[in-house]
Design a protein around this motif. Structure first.
Motif: not given
Length: 186
Positions: A32-39
């Motif tokens: 549901x969320x991936x660390x380190x990536x800018x949305x």
């Protein structure tokens, strides 16, 4: 859980391409969320951002809610597992097909019409980095919704039979390419 009633509640939309798979028409799992990536809003969730919230929920014997399009009046299933790992926020749950909206959601996912996840949360601690992005360090997680328009392109429903790992590898390749393009612009 209407926005007017819950001050400070934020939503983070995630395209599930890198994360979610559907089996048996109702069991879903992925990130549901991936660390380190800018949305698309410039927010970057940091590793450990959900740890305190997930611990507090477990101690209170409560669960993160599975909603349809962030509507608190439309729960469509249950998240049986919500945890952080080295990649991000992993979720595994069941869409309840005995619920009308759950049947609709399962059909829409199967047809590829819905492919997004979005988290509802409150920010407890964040900071701005040198690029103006908001680094999210501590989040109070309320819910994970199935949505039409996600905010993080790296997290979407995978193709039928596509593993979460294959989805994540494709998303990471896209993220690295975007980072290369961003660095070339600097």
């Amino acid at each position: 859980m209407d926005d007017l009633l819950v001050a400070g509640l934020e939503r983070k939309f995630c395209q599930l391409d890198a994360a979610l798979t559907v089996t048996d028409g109702s069991v879903i799992e992925g990130y549901a969320s991936v660390f380190g990536l800018a949305d698309q809003g410039g927010d970057v969730v940091q590793p450990g951002a959900y740890a305190a919230s997930l611990s507090a929920l477990a101690q209170a014997s409560r669960r993160v809610k599975m909603l349809w399009q962030h509507d608190p009046g439309q729960p469509i299933g249950v998240w049986d597992e919500v945890r952080e790992d080295s990649k991000g926020l992993f979720v595994r749950g069941r869409i309840l097909t005995d619920v009308a909206r759950g049947r609709e959601a399962a059909a829409l996912i199967e047809a590829g019409a819905i492919d997004g996840l979005s988290i509802g949360y409150r920010t407890r601690r964040a900071e701005k980095d040198s690029r103006g992005r908001r680094l999210l360090h501590d989040l109070e997680l309320w819910e994970v919704s199935l949505v039409t328009f996600p905010m993080l392109p790296e997290a979407r429903v995978g193709a039928k039979g596509e593993s979460p790992e294959a989805c994540l590898m494709r998303a990471m390749a896209e993220a690295f390419e975007q980072a290369r393009l961003d660095l070339a612009d600097d």
